[in-house]
Design an enzyme around this catalytic site. Structure first.
Site, PDB file in Angstrom:
ATOM      1  N   GLU B  49     -47.640 -30.551 -17.118  1.00 38.28           N
ATOM      2  CA  GLU B  49     -46.745 -29.897 -16.190  1.00 38.28           C
ATOM      3  C   GLU B  49     -47.528 -29.825 -14.891  1.00 38.28           C
ATOM      4  O   GLU B  49     -48.640 -29.288 -14.859  1.00 38.28           O
ATOM      5  CB  GLU B  49     -46.433 -28.502 -16.724  1.00 38.28           C
ATOM      6  CG  GLU B  49     -45.093 -27.962 -16.315  1.00 38.28           C
ATOM      7  CD  GLU B  49     -44.944 -26.529 -16.795  1.00 38.28           C
ATOM      8  OE1 GLU B  49     -45.135 -25.641 -15.967  1.00 38.28           O
ATOM      9  OE2 GLU B  49     -44.689 -26.314 -17.991  1.00 38.28           O
ATOM     10  N   ASP B  60     -44.342 -16.572  -9.498  1.00 39.18           N
ATOM     11  CA  ASP B  60     -45.704 -16.747  -9.978  1.00 39.18           C
ATOM     12  C   ASP B  60     -46.584 -15.551  -9.691  1.00 39.18           C
ATOM     13  O   ASP B  60     -46.451 -14.891  -8.663  1.00 39.18           O
ATOM     14  CB  ASP B  60     -46.320 -18.001  -9.350  1.00 39.18           C
ATOM     15  CG  ASP B  60     -45.775 -19.261  -9.993  1.00 39.18           C
ATOM     16  OD1 ASP B  60     -45.956 -19.407 -11.217  1.00 39.18           O
ATOM     17  OD2 ASP B  60     -45.146 -20.080  -9.289  1.00 39.18           O
ATOM     18  N   TYR B 175     -37.427 -24.147 -22.129  1.00 36.33           N
ATOM     19  CA  TYR B 175     -38.660 -23.427 -21.826  1.00 36.33           C
ATOM     20  C   TYR B 175     -38.359 -21.941 -21.933  1.00 36.33           C
ATOM     21  O   TYR B 175     -37.607 -21.397 -21.131  1.00 36.33           O
ATOM     22  CB  TYR B 175     -39.091 -23.805 -20.402  1.00 36.33           C
ATOM     23  CG  TYR B 175     -40.459 -23.314 -19.965  1.00 36.33           C
ATOM     24  CD1 TYR B 175     -40.842 -21.983 -20.095  1.00 36.33           C
ATOM     25  CD2 TYR B 175     -41.363 -24.197 -19.382  1.00 36.33           C
ATOM     26  CE1 TYR B 175     -42.090 -21.550 -19.677  1.00 36.33           C
ATOM     27  CE2 TYR B 175     -42.620 -23.768 -18.950  1.00 36.33           C
ATOM     28  CZ  TYR B 175     -42.971 -22.434 -19.107  1.00 36.33           C
ATOM     29  OH  TYR B 175     -44.198 -21.999 -18.682  1.00 36.33           O
TER      30      TYR B 175
END
Lengths: 403, 274
Positions: B49, B60, B175
């Site tokens: 990734e 993030d 995911y």
């Protein structure tokens, strides 16, 4: 582009104003965003909720705010009659409280226990901390470290009101970074937290929700100018960072073709330099903070830092509805520099005994330019979106005065 | 069959889960990044990734934010990311590559142009954090039309109706974001993840990967045992940060140190019985 029948229809069900707006958020937030939208739509049509909002706006905020004829300012300009819509007289000193009352009542209706907010100048942070104190909810305000430095009085006010002010050092430590951090907090605390956004930006439904809570500015203005002048104004002027005070004033006039509408972007050191905050005039469409809108960005799509002497306008984006109105050419967007705003701040203070917020000073500066070009039987309404007590230190510094 | 599907098929035959590594392209600089990517498969990464750095990575945590900043400060661009992938493909035509990032750089590049150039470079799929199914017209559909996978995230906040929607639109794999939070800020709880994977599997036959909350080789082992793939990002990016000098440039031995840590994680994944 074809002219639509109305400029007041947006957004569509996907939260779009033309191509702008939308819901560009992390998946974790999507269920909650949809829940906010559902609750907002229900509340909007619920007379009891509306009565609650109106009650607080009248008894707590002090609405309606006056529409004041600025006679000496008008004389000075020597042209059109200039009125100030006095949002600076609201409780907490700016228009921000209008939307805070609406949003916190919605948060309570949704059973949320904790409120987060981002703030630039601190006005939205103070307004949020205020309504959290009023309703006894836990409050965390994210504020860029740079902004904390230049807005100390507001930081202290928020703390007095019981809020936790969390400094954000990432990036340039201004509004954009505070918003990133607020979104990160929200992702981590979706179960009990409501994000009380301060402007007409962010993912759908925030742009429309904040506009709906702010449009009372324009609705009152309409009524008041009809009372005082018997007709609609020729020109409306408001400063634009994210653009909530401007949307609030403009929205009820969008379909009055004879009313010229001008949003004022912060040109910092000049729109032809690297240091400004003119997202429309100097940017291009992109996606940030949940919506597509005009953004300051480099060739690679990386977001650039904005600059303005006014912390509340120091943001590289703008609400999506403004981007739409800009593309449709319904609203004009002009630029005012730091220096012009500082001059207007002093002029307004001396002539009218009204200390305008540095943000609002951009609108005052534009009004001075416009009024001169217009005839004496014409009317301008300027949104005096906030008061400038918080900016006294910044102005002193700009004037080279040591306090 | 796509590289992603092939890889999951092969691992299924081996009877183990995939190990997915996340590293930002250009962190801390182009040359180090090239060496890292080239070494990751041998160190045990089954799928790469690759982060496309963005100035405002809202989903993030601090580790990946800093990695992004380092890459941008050293001049990484979206074009540069594709060049890195093309470079990797010169010697490895098997390992699947998934680009992860935010939409604005792609929108700025031009969606159609980006899809074509990414495919040419050898990209297999995308994870775009700020494109939920509601915005699928923006990029997910054009990507899938070009034969590339668009990997959707699903989270603990999704109800069954939402899971069903995501499952119906997903390709490549699903995911599962195992914590409510940004990357690398908390650890996933095994019992919660086990239940979540079961729930997701009731909606889809696609492989399910676990990420956002795996910070140690032991956790990688546990999570790999509960799913089809374990994704580790922040912990690897932190290892890069540990190997920088005071000017944020790579110290000698960075690549070896990071790859040896990746190998440790990979052994954790291989030790799991899926």
């Amino acid at each position: 582009m074809n002219k639509p029948n109305t400029f007041m229809a947006g957004p569509d069900e996907d939260g779009r104003f033309g191509i702008f707006g939308g819901r560009f958020v992390a998946e974790t937030l999507m269920p909650l965003i949809l829940e906010v939208e559902r609750n907002f739509n229900e509340a909007k049509d619920d007379p009891e909720f509306q009565a609650q909002v109106q009650g607080y706006l009248k008894q707590y905020v002090g609405r309606p705010s006056p529409l004041y004829f600025a006679e000496r300012f008008t004389e000075h300009c020597g042209g059109a009659k200039v009125y100030f819509k006095r949002e600076d007289l609201n409780h907490t000193g700016a228009h921000k409280i209008n939307s805070c009352i609406g949003q916190i009542l919605l948060a309570k209706r949704m059973g949320k226990k904790r409120i987060i907010a981002e703030t630039g100048a601190g006005q939205h942070g103070v307004a949020t901390a205020t309504v959290c104190a009023l309703f006894g909810l836990d409050c965390t305000v994210f504020m860029g470290a740079t902004d904390i430095e230049r807005q100390q009085p507001n930081v202290f006010r928020m703390k007095l009101l019981g809020a936790e002010v969390r400094p954000v050092t990432a990036g340039s430590g201004t509004l954009k970074d505070a918003m990133n951090e607020a979104l990160r907090d929200w992702v981590a605390n979706v179960h009990d937290t409501f994000y009380l956004i301060g402007t007409v930006a962010g993912p759908h439904p925030y742009p429309v929700m904040v506009r709906e809570f702010q449009k009372i500015i324009g609705e009152e203005t309409r009524e008041q100018i009809m009372e005082q002048e018997g007709r609609l104004p020729d020109t409306l002027i408001a400063c634009v960072g994210g653009g909530s005070n401007a949307m609030g004033l403009f929205y009820p006039f969008l379909d009055d073709a004879d009313v010229r509408i001008i949003g004022v972007e912060a040109a910092g050191h000049g729109v032809d330099t690297d240091e400004h905050a003119c997202s429309l005039t100097g940017g291009r469409p992109g996606v940030l903070h949940g919506n597509r809108t005009y953004l300051l960005q480099d060739d690679d799509g990386q977001i650039q830092e904005a600059h303005s002497i006014s912390a509340g306008l120091d943001y590289p984006g703008i609400g999506p509805e403004h981007s739409y109105l800009y593309d449709m050419k319904r609203v004009e967007y002009h630029c005012i520099t730091d220096q012009e705003a500082v001059d207007a701040f002093q002029l307004c203070t001396k002539l009218e005994g009204i200390i305008p917020a540095l943000e609002s000073s951009h609108a005052v500066a534009e009004a001075e330019k416009m009024a001169k070009e217009m005839s004496k039987d014409q009317i301008i309404v300027v949104n005096m979106s906030g008061r400038g007590d918080k900016d006294v230190n910044t102005i002193a510094k700009a004037m080279g005065t040591v306090l | 069959m796509s590289r992603i599907a092939k890889r999951f098929d092969a691992l299924k035959k081996e009877g183990r889960s995939a190990f997915v590594t996340f590293v930002t392209a250009g962190d801390p600089d182009l040359k180090t990044s090239q060496e890292l990517f080239a070494g990751l498969p041998e160190a045990g990464a089954d799928i790469l990734e690759i982060g496309m750095p963005f100035s405002d990575p809202m989903a993030d945590g601090p580790a990946i934010q800093l990695g992004s900043q380092r890459a941008l400060a050293n001049g990484m661009t979206l074009k540069g990311v594709l060049a890195l992938v093309a470079d990797f493909r010169k010697t490895d035509n098997e390992t699947p590559i998934v680009l992860m990032g935010y939409f604005n750089p792609i929108y700025s590049f031009g969606v159609d142009k980006f899809v074509v150039e990414a495919k040419e470079a050898g990209v297999d799929g995308f994870i775009i954090v700020d494109l939920p199914p509601e915005e699928e017209r923006e990029f997910a559909i054009p990507a899938k039309d070009a034969g590339l996978d668009f990997i959707y995230l699903t989270t603990p906040t999704a109800d069954d109706a939402r899971l069903a929607t995501i499952a119906s639109k997903a390709s490549g794999f699903i995911y599962y974001v195992s914590i409510t939070g940004v990357t690398g800020t908390a650890s996933a709880v095994a019992s919660d993840v086990e239940a979540a994977v079961k729930r997701i599997k009731s909606h889809t036959d696609l492989p399910v990967a676990i990420g956002f909350g795996i910070n140690t080789p032991d956790q990688a082992k546990v999570m790999a045992g509960l799913s089809d793939a374990a994704v580790v990002g922040s912990a690897i990016v932190k290892k890069i940060a540990d190997n920088l000098d005071e000017n944020a440039t790579a110290k000698d031995g960075l690549v070896e140190d990071v790859l040896s840590y990746v190998n440790e994680l990979a052994r954790g994944v291989r030790a799991a019985s899926a």
